[in-house]
Design an enzyme around this catalytic site. Structure first.
Site, short mmCIF file in Angstrom:
data_model
loop_
_atom_site.label_atom_id
_atom_site.label_comp_id
_atom_site.label_asym_id
_atom_site.label_seq_id
_atom_site.Cartn_x
_atom_site.Cartn_y
_atom_site.Cartn_z
N ASN A 106 0.86 -1.19 0.00
CA ASN A 106 0.00 0.00 0.00
C ASN A 106 0.90 1.23 0.00
OD1 ASN A 106 -1.86 2.03 0.45
ND2 ASN A 106 -2.15 1.54 2.62
N LYS A 121 0.09 4.31 -0.26
CA LYS A 121 -0.54 5.51 0.31
C LYS A 121 -0.35 6.70 -0.65
CE LYS A 121 0.48 3.52 4.77
NZ LYS A 121 0.25 3.63 6.17
N HIS A 123 -9.49 1.03 4.98
CA HIS A 123 -8.16 1.16 5.57
C HIS A 123 -8.24 2.08 6.79
CE1 HIS A 123 -4.01 2.44 6.13
NE2 HIS A 123 -3.68 1.29 5.57
N GLU A 172 -6.58 4.49 7.80
CA GLU A 172 -6.46 5.94 7.55
C GLU A 172 -7.76 6.50 6.97
OE1 GLU A 172 -2.78 5.58 5.42
OE2 GLU A 172 -1.84 5.00 7.31
N GLU A 191 -5.36 -5.17 10.57
CA GLU A 191 -4.35 -4.13 10.74
C GLU A 191 -4.64 -3.34 12.01
OE1 GLU A 191 -2.40 -2.97 6.81
OE2 GLU A 191 -4.26 -1.86 6.89
N GLY A 214 2.32 2.12 10.70
CA GLY A 214 3.24 3.24 10.54
C GLY A 214 3.97 3.62 11.81
N SER A 217 3.34 -2.31 10.34
CA SER A 217 4.79 -2.32 10.54
C SER A 217 5.45 -3.65 10.15
CB SER A 217 5.14 -1.93 11.98
OG SER A 217 4.72 -0.60 12.22
#
Ligand code: PEP
Length: 252
Positions: free
Chosen positions: A9, A11, A93, A95, A163, A169, A209
């Protein structure tokens, strides 16, 4: 049937040229299984999928709207994503959920739209640090899956990515045991929704991560079918190294 996958991904990273250059690099070094799926920004989907036309590498979108056309300024529809060359789409996701306020009902509309557009969705689920600390992980995961998949006839096409928000991240991945426990729980929910055995057939990836240093220990867990990788997917050599490590654990 369960698939072994490493997905990248990207981003909001990479121009068209950078995406194509990554595509050409991975095409040279990738052969056979595990499967590879790349999620570039919308602007690079067409160029990347053209560059990968004669390879097995899949291309997907990081998000989409649920309607096919209409007055939705700034949005991209499932038809457009498919037309640009994507066969996959990330839905929900963290985010999207936490920065852009997407809730389970909206995510469900997108899942229904993906299913109707011949796109394979990767439904992303995961708890926040606060929710884990307060023993709410299972409650949150169960809600995200049950609402996210509501009105979706079970399709072996659907992929789920666990996730944990606190691991995305941050450099702090879930331990293999923590991740595996949630993956088992996800399989139990799927079996409770779609019948005995269905939980064992669905592909469940871990994200948060993942990097060359930890992919093998995560992949050794039977319930983890591969990884959805953010930061460590941006360099071709690092991504290929992770692919090789996943292959050494799951394929050979
Ligand atoms: C992600 O974006 O899905 C992700 C898991 O990011 P990272 O690997 O950087 O934690």
């Amino acid at each position: 049937m369960r698939r072994i996958i490493i997905a990248g991904n990207w981003k909001m990273n990479k121009t068209i040229e950078e995406s194509v250059s990554f595509g050409l690099c991975i095409k040279k070094m990738f052969y056979g299984k595990p499967e590879v799926i790349l999620f570039p920004p919308f602007t690079a989907i067409k160029a990347l999928s053209d560059a990968l036309y004669d390879s097995d590498v899949g291309v997907g979108a990081q998000n989409m709207h649920f309607e096919s056309t209409g007055a939705f300024t700034g949005e991209i529809s499932p038809v457009m994503v498919k037309n640009a060359g994507a066969n996959y789409v990330l839905i929900g996701h963290s985010e999207r959920r936490h920065i852009f306020g997407e809730d389970d009902e909206l995510i469900n509309k997108k899942m229904i739209a993906a299913a109707g557009s011949e796109l394979t969705p990767i439904l992303c689920v995961g708890e926040t640090f606060y929710e884990r600390q307060n023993n709410l992980t299972e409650e949150v995961i169960e809600r995200q899956i049950k609402v996210g998949l509501s009105e979706i006839n079970y399709s072996k096409n659907v992929i789920i990515a666990y996730e944990p928000v606190w691991a995305i991240g941050t450099g702090a991945n879930a331990t293999p045991e923590q991740a595996s426990k949630v993956h088992q729980f996800i399989r139990e929910i799927i079996s409770s929704m779609y019948g005995v055995g269905s939980g064992d057939e669905i592909t469940v990836l871990y994200g948060g991560s993942v990097k060359p240093e930890n992919i093998e220990e995560l992949a050794k867990m039977e319930d983890i079918d591969g990884g959805l990788v953010g930061g460590a997917s941006l360099r071709c050599d690092t991504f290929v190294l992770m692919w090789k490590k996943l292959k050494s654990v799951k394929i050979c």
